[in-house]
Design an enzyme around this catalytic site. Structure first.
Site, PDB file in Angstrom:
ATOM      1  N   ASN A 184       3.962  -1.675  13.503  1.00 42.15           N
ATOM      2  CA  ASN A 184       3.072  -1.414  12.952  1.00 42.15           C
ATOM      3  C   ASN A 184       1.844   0.285  13.123  1.00 42.15           C
ATOM      4  O   ASN A 184       0.719   0.154  12.380  1.00 42.15           O
ATOM      5  CB  ASN A 184       2.371  -2.551  13.841  1.00 42.15           C
ATOM      6  N   ALA A 194      10.331  -4.260  14.102  1.00 37.30           N
ATOM      7  CA  ALA A 194       9.185  -4.584  12.684  1.00 37.30           C
ATOM      8  C   ALA A 194       8.520  -3.098  13.779  1.00 37.30           C
ATOM      9  O   ALA A 194       7.783  -3.402  15.338  1.00 37.30           O
ATOM     10  CB  ALA A 194       8.225  -5.540  13.235  1.00 37.30           C
ATOM     11  N   MET A 221      10.229  -5.192  18.807  1.00 39.76           N
ATOM     12  CA  MET A 221       8.581  -5.815  18.009  1.00 39.76           C
ATOM     13  C   MET A 221       8.134  -4.606  17.988  1.00 39.76           C
ATOM     14  O   MET A 221       7.853  -4.621  20.153  1.00 39.76           O
ATOM     15  CB  MET A 221       8.787  -7.436  18.507  1.00 39.76           C
ATOM     16  N   GLU A 222       7.531  -3.452  17.623  1.00 41.92           N
ATOM     17  CA  GLU A 222       5.906  -3.051  18.219  1.00 41.92           C
ATOM     18  C   GLU A 222       6.707  -2.069  19.361  1.00 41.92           C
ATOM     19  O   GLU A 222       5.606  -1.964  20.323  1.00 41.92           O
ATOM     20  CB  GLU A 222       5.202  -3.931  18.728  1.00 41.92           C
ATOM     21  N   ALA A 223       8.313  -1.664  19.413  1.00 37.69           N
ATOM     22  CA  ALA A 223       8.347  -0.733  20.683  1.00 37.69           C
ATOM     23  C   ALA A 223       9.997   0.188  20.189  1.00 37.69           C
ATOM     24  O   ALA A 223       9.393   1.726  21.401  1.00 37.69           O
ATOM     25  CB  ALA A 223       9.329  -1.973  21.632  1.00 37.69           C
TER      26      ALA A 223
END
Length: 228
Positions: free
Chosen positions: A144, A142, A113-115
Site C-alpha cells: 500500500n 501486495a 504482505m506490506e513488506a
C-alpha cells in the site's frame, strides 16, 4: 537504524499485532487468490506476526510454510503465536530478502504482505524469489506504499529506514526483468475501514472525506502477481 532494529522495536511493544489487524482487510483477499493446493510449500517474506501463513494453513491446507523476517523479535513473536494456534507445519527464520536460505525450485508459492518496499535491493529480492520458485509457482506481492497512492508518500517521514516507492509500471518491469511473468496486477480496496460522514472532517489524519475514500476505496493495496 536498520530494518531489524526498527521492527524489533515494533515487536517488543506489540505493534506487530496492530499491523496484522490493519492489513487483514485486504490481506485476506490476496491470500484467497493464491492458487495454493493441499501440500504446497509457501514462503512468506516479511512475515511479521506470521498471520498470512496461519491463515493459509487454516484455509488451504498447506504442506509446509516458512516465514522469513529480518527482525529476530518479530520471528520470535510469530513462532509463539503460531505455536498457540497449533500449527506445527509452519516455521520461521531470520534472514535477508536478498539471500533466501532455500534451494532452487523448492518453493511452490511466495507471498509478501506490506513488506516488499523494505527490501534494501528490491531487484535482488525478485531474482531470489525467481530462483527459489518452482516452474509455475507464483509471487503475490501486495503493497500500500506505492507511487500512485499519494496518501502513502508521507509514511517515509515516520520511519527511520529507506523504503522503495515504485509505481505500478515499475513493479511490472522489475518482475519481468527478474524472470517472472506478470499474470495480473490490480488494486484491492479496503471496504471495511469505517469512513465517517463528511461533517466529521477534517480529522487529525484527513483533510477531507474524499481523500480518505480515495486512499482506502480507490487505491487500497496494489497487488502484483508474478509467475515463474
Amino acid at each position: 537504524m536498520s530494518v531489524s532494529d526498527e521492527f524489533d522495536a515494533w515487536a517488543a511493544d506489540g505493534r506487530d499485532k496492530g499491523m496484522e489487524e490493519r492489513h487483514w482487510h485486504t490481506a485476506k483477499h490476496v491470500l484467497s487468490r493464491m492458487p495454493v493446493e493441499a501440500g504446497d510449500t509457501v514462503l512468506d517474506l516479511g512475515t511479521g506476526s506470521g498471520y498470512p501463513l496461519r491463515a493459509l494453513a487454516d484455509t488451504k491446507d498447506i504442506g509446509r510454510g516458512y516465514g522469513l523476517d529480518g527482525a529476530p523479535e518479530m520471528a520470535r513473536n510469530a513462532r509463539e503465536y503460531t505455536r498457540e494456534a497449533g500449527h506445527d507445519n509452519i516455521g520461521f527464520v531470520v534472514g535477508e530478502f536478498g539471500s533466501l536460505p532455500f534451494e532452487e525450485n523448492s518453493i511452490d508459492h511466495v507471498v509478501t504482505m506490506e513488506a516488499f518496499y523494505y527490501s534494501s535491493d528490491p531487484h535482488e529480492t525478485l531474482r531470489e524469489v525467481a530462483r527459489v520458485l518452482r516452474p509455475g509457482g507464483t509471487l503475490h506481492c501486495a503493497v500500500n506504499y506505492y507511487e500512485e497512492n499519494v496518501h502513502s508518500h508521507e509514511w517515509q517521514e515516520n520511519i527511520a529506514i529507506d523504503m522503495t516507492r515504485w509505481d505500478a509500471g515499475e513493479y511490472r518491469s522489475a518482475f519481468r526483468e527478474a524472470g517472472l511473468a506478470v499474470a495480473t496486477q490490480d488494486n484491492i480496496a479496503d471496504g471495511e475501514i469505517e469512513i465517517p460522514p463528511a461533517a466529521h472532517f477534517p480529522t487529525d489524519d484527513w483533510e477531507s472525506r474524499e481523500a480518505m475514500v480515495e486512499r482506502y476505496r480507490t487505491y487500497g493495496t496494489l497487488l502484483t502477481v508474478g509467475v515463474a
